[in-house]
Scaffold this motif. Structure first.
Motif, mmCIF file in Angstrom:
data_model
loop_
_atom_site.group_PDB
_atom_site.id
_atom_site.type_symbol
_atom_site.label_atom_id
_atom_site.label_comp_id
_atom_site.label_asym_id
_atom_site.label_seq_id
_atom_site.Cartn_x
_atom_site.Cartn_y
_atom_site.Cartn_z
ATOM 1 N N ASN A 136 12.293 1.830 -82.786
ATOM 2 C CA ASN A 136 12.805 1.148 -83.973
ATOM 3 C C ASN A 136 12.625 -0.349 -83.769
ATOM 4 O O ASN A 136 13.000 -0.882 -82.721
ATOM 5 C CB ASN A 136 14.283 1.484 -84.202
ATOM 6 N N PRO A 137 12.045 -1.045 -84.760
ATOM 7 C CA PRO A 137 11.811 -2.486 -84.586
ATOM 8 C C PRO A 137 13.090 -3.316 -84.556
ATOM 9 O O PRO A 137 13.076 -4.459 -84.082
ATOM 10 C CB PRO A 137 10.949 -2.843 -85.808
ATOM 11 N N ASP A 138 14.186 -2.756 -85.056
ATOM 12 C CA ASP A 138 15.452 -3.485 -85.085
ATOM 13 C C ASP A 138 16.171 -3.302 -83.745
ATOM 14 O O ASP A 138 16.626 -2.206 -83.409
ATOM 15 C CB ASP A 138 16.324 -2.970 -86.233
ATOM 16 N N ARG A 139 16.288 -4.386 -82.993
ATOM 17 C CA ARG A 139 16.888 -4.316 -81.664
ATOM 18 C C ARG A 139 18.344 -3.865 -81.717
ATOM 19 O O ARG A 139 18.807 -3.129 -80.843
ATOM 20 C CB ARG A 139 16.786 -5.690 -80.998
ATOM 21 N N GLN A 140 19.079 -4.297 -82.744
ATOM 22 C CA GLN A 140 20.481 -3.921 -82.856
ATOM 23 C C GLN A 140 20.631 -2.433 -83.146
ATOM 24 O O GLN A 140 21.532 -1.769 -82.630
ATOM 25 C CB GLN A 140 21.169 -4.738 -83.952
ATOM 26 N N VAL A 141 19.737 -1.903 -83.970
ATOM 27 C CA VAL A 141 19.778 -0.473 -84.274
ATOM 28 C C VAL A 141 19.529 0.336 -83.004
ATOM 29 O O VAL A 141 20.213 1.335 -82.738
ATOM 30 C CB VAL A 141 18.740 -0.116 -85.356
ATOM 31 N N ASP A 253 13.890 -2.594 -68.487
ATOM 32 C CA ASP A 253 14.985 -2.669 -69.451
ATOM 33 C C ASP A 253 14.649 -1.756 -70.629
ATOM 34 O O ASP A 253 13.736 -2.035 -71.407
ATOM 35 C CB ASP A 253 15.158 -4.112 -69.929
ATOM 36 N N LEU A 254 15.378 -0.668 -70.762
ATOM 37 C CA LEU A 254 15.058 0.314 -71.791
ATOM 38 C C LEU A 254 15.277 -0.215 -73.204
ATOM 39 O O LEU A 254 14.664 0.272 -74.156
ATOM 40 C CB LEU A 254 15.887 1.581 -71.575
ATOM 41 N N LEU A 255 16.139 -1.207 -73.360
ATOM 42 C CA LEU A 255 16.370 -1.747 -74.695
ATOM 43 C C LEU A 255 15.133 -2.482 -75.200
ATOM 44 O O LEU A 255 14.795 -2.419 -76.384
ATOM 45 C CB LEU A 255 17.573 -2.689 -74.691
ATOM 46 N N ASP A 256 14.444 -3.172 -74.313
ATOM 47 C CA ASP A 256 13.265 -3.945 -74.700
ATOM 48 C C ASP A 256 11.958 -3.258 -74.328
ATOM 49 O O ASP A 256 10.879 -3.834 -74.503
ATOM 50 C CB ASP A 256 13.311 -5.329 -74.032
ATOM 51 N N ALA A 257 12.034 -2.045 -73.806
ATOM 52 C CA ALA A 257 10.821 -1.345 -73.385
ATOM 53 C C ALA A 257 10.025 -0.872 -74.596
ATOM 54 O O ALA A 257 10.561 -0.706 -75.697
ATOM 55 C CB ALA A 257 11.196 -0.149 -72.507
ATOM 56 N N ASP A 258 8.731 -0.680 -74.388
ATOM 57 C CA ASP A 258 7.897 -0.066 -75.421
ATOM 58 C C ASP A 258 7.198 1.141 -74.813
ATOM 59 O O ASP A 258 7.357 1.438 -73.624
ATOM 60 C CB ASP A 258 6.891 -1.064 -76.001
ATOM 61 N N LEU A 259 6.419 1.832 -75.618
ATOM 62 C CA LEU A 259 5.789 3.059 -75.140
ATOM 63 C C LEU A 259 4.832 2.813 -73.980
ATOM 64 O O LEU A 259 4.563 3.707 -73.185
ATOM 65 C CB LEU A 259 5.053 3.752 -76.286
#
Length: 265
Positions: A136-141, A253-259
């Motif tokens: 999801n592109p929304d970090r807060q979501v 960091d899994l919050l900022d990680a990508d595929l």
């Protein structure tokens, strides 16, 4: 008469000496300290991976009445470094924290004689982890979604039936945490963030499958089951919003990680 008297003295002396000698031998036998029971632990030392089961066994004398295990100095069930189950002479542990620890067993006989033996285990990180990735592109979501996933699934029980270690992102701590260290809260609020999401999970064995699927479906998530190797491709194509993937580096960091940080099995 002197010689007879002398002979009597000699005879008496020899007799008394013999009696004292025998008494001392009997007394010595009666007061000799009993030896403690024999005890061995196998393996004496071992290297184990975090999240994998490691078995220890004790071999003791038949007259041993109790056998007590300790893990990292703590009784079984109280150790913070491992989840262990002791059944008689066998100890099975799943270590959660890397490091070098002592495993000890104490054998006790009916007359309270005891002996303690130690084994050493070096616990290392595995070469891969399971994690839940939300696209999801929304970090807060993403942060809110990870918070709900962390609380509304009984990860401790899930981890107990899955070999690879599960890492999850904890928004409140701002870092990745072991799933087995989380606190299950079935009343945790804010669950709407997952409503309508499509997540793919691997074909877990029971009871892990039931624990994950039932919790996700109760949160309004559509769940499908596929092999790990297909999960990343499904997320890339937009077929799903996320799911279980494998992670090679636990420091990501899994919050900022990508595929690109994930990998196929």
């Amino acid at each position: 008469m002197f010689s007879e008297s002398l002979g009597g003295q000699i005879l008496v002396g020899v007799t008394v000496a013999s009696i004292v000698g025998i008494g001392g031998w009997v007394l010595g036998r009666a007061t000799a300290p009993a030896e403690p029971p024999s005890l061995e632990i196998t393996p004496e030392s071992v290297t184990a991976q975090v999240g994998l089961d490691t078995e220890f066994n004790a071999t003791a004398d038949p007259d041993v009445t109790t056998l007590t295990w300790r893990v990292a100095g703590q009784p079984v069930g109280r150790s913070h470094v491992a989840q262990c189950d002791a059944v008689a002479a066998q100890l099975m542990c799943r270590f959660l924290v890397p490091g070098t620890y002592s495993i000890s067993a104490t054998a006790t006989t009916a007359n309270d004689l005891e002996v303690t033996r130690h084994s050493s285990v070096s616990v290392v990180f595995p070469d891969r982890y399971y994690t839940v990735f939300i696209q999801n592109p929304d970090r807060q979501v993403r942060s809110d979604a990870y918070r709900v996933l962390l609380r509304r699934i009984d990860w401790v029980r899930v981890q107990q039936s899955i070999t690879p270690l599960i890492l999850l992102y904890d928004p409140d701590k701002g870092r990745n945490v072991f799933a087995a260290d989380t606190v299950f809260d079935p009343e945790f609020e804010g669950v709407d963030v997952l409503q309508g999401l499509k997540l793919r999970i691997p074909r877990f064995a029971e009871p892990a499958r039931g624990l994950v699927v039932s919790a996700l479906e109760a949160l309004g998530v559509t769940v499908t089951e596929i092999p790990y190797a297909e999960a990343i491709l499904s997320i890339e194509r937009g077929a799903v919003d996320g799911g279980f993937v494998t992670l090679g580096d636990p420091t990501i960091d899994l919050l900022d990680a990508d595929l690109g940080d994930m990998r196929a099995e």
